[in-house]
Design an enzyme around this catalytic site. Sequence first.
Site, PDB file in Angstrom:
ATOM      1  N   SER A  71      -4.959   7.970  -4.190  1.00  0.00           N
ATOM      2  CA  SER A  71      -5.049   8.026  -2.725  1.00  0.00           C
ATOM      3  C   SER A  71      -3.696   8.002  -2.031  1.00  0.00           C
ATOM      4  O   SER A  71      -3.608   8.298  -0.843  1.00  0.00           O
ATOM      5  CB  SER A  71      -5.900   6.859  -2.206  1.00  0.00           C
ATOM      6  OG  SER A  71      -5.239   5.624  -2.404  1.00  0.00           O
ATOM      7  N   LYS A 142      -1.923   1.114   0.946  1.00  0.00           N
ATOM      8  CA  LYS A 142      -1.986   2.188   1.937  1.00  0.00           C
ATOM      9  C   LYS A 142      -0.738   2.141   2.808  1.00  0.00           C
ATOM     10  O   LYS A 142       0.041   1.190   2.776  1.00  0.00           O
ATOM     11  CB  LYS A 142      -3.226   2.040   2.835  1.00  0.00           C
ATOM     12  CG  LYS A 142      -4.564   1.986   2.117  1.00  0.00           C
ATOM     13  CD  LYS A 142      -4.959   3.310   1.483  1.00  0.00           C
ATOM     14  CE  LYS A 142      -6.330   3.205   0.787  1.00  0.00           C
ATOM     15  NZ  LYS A 142      -6.661   4.442   0.041  1.00  0.00           N
TER      16      LYS A 142
END
Length: 260
Positions: A71, A142
């Site tokens: 991701s 993230k």
Amino acid sequence: MPEQGEDRPEKQSEDRPEDRPEAAEEGDEGEEAEPGRSRSRDLLLLAGICLVALLLVNAFVARPFTVPSGSMEDTLKPGDRLIANQLAYAFGGHPRRGDIVVFDGTGSFLPESAEQPGFWDNVRSVGRDLGLVPAGNTVYVKRVIGVGGDRVRSTGPGAPLTVNGVPVNETAYLAPGDPPSDVAFDVVVPRGELFVLGDHRSASRDSRDHLGEPGGGFVPEDRVIGRADWVVYPFSRLTGLDRPSAFTAVAGTGGHGDQG
């Protein structure tokens, strides 16, 4: 008198000169054995101090994590070993736009457990804090896009994200071929929380995927474990993870998004 004289040679024979070297050798062996035991104790003590120091560093300074998915490609790849700097926000600092953060997604990306943690849950939690147990599937990595007070907006494919009305050029870190967002959204980040996205937007479940859930996909700052500052393994990917300049134009645009 003669009887006493006869006894004297017998006493001397009990203390024969040839016996003395043997006694001296035994004493020497004892003296040599004691330093050996002392060195062993010193080595064990040194090993214990090093172990305690390592555990303290893992618990309070820097913790290793393994990237579990794609991701964050191409910035981070699956299997990359990174170091999270736990002191980055420890003394009144706050995550800033562009930082890559490691955080516990419980309560934001994952629901809070209704069950009270048991004994072994607490043991595992301590083990994770010390770096002795893998982080588990509640920990995410993230990039921070918006901080408290920011308005983050996307009109969908083909348009850049805007933060407080300022378009953000993310080409420096977005995965090749990925748009900034293939879904439209318009959010204001609550105070003390973060809006986070993956660099591989088309393969990332991030704040966008949780907009309609309790918590709105925002990550509380107190759930942040640390700022990802280094990739340390594999050695071919050894690098520092610097904050990009993409958000420079957003500085001073309102809210409390410019906190240090």
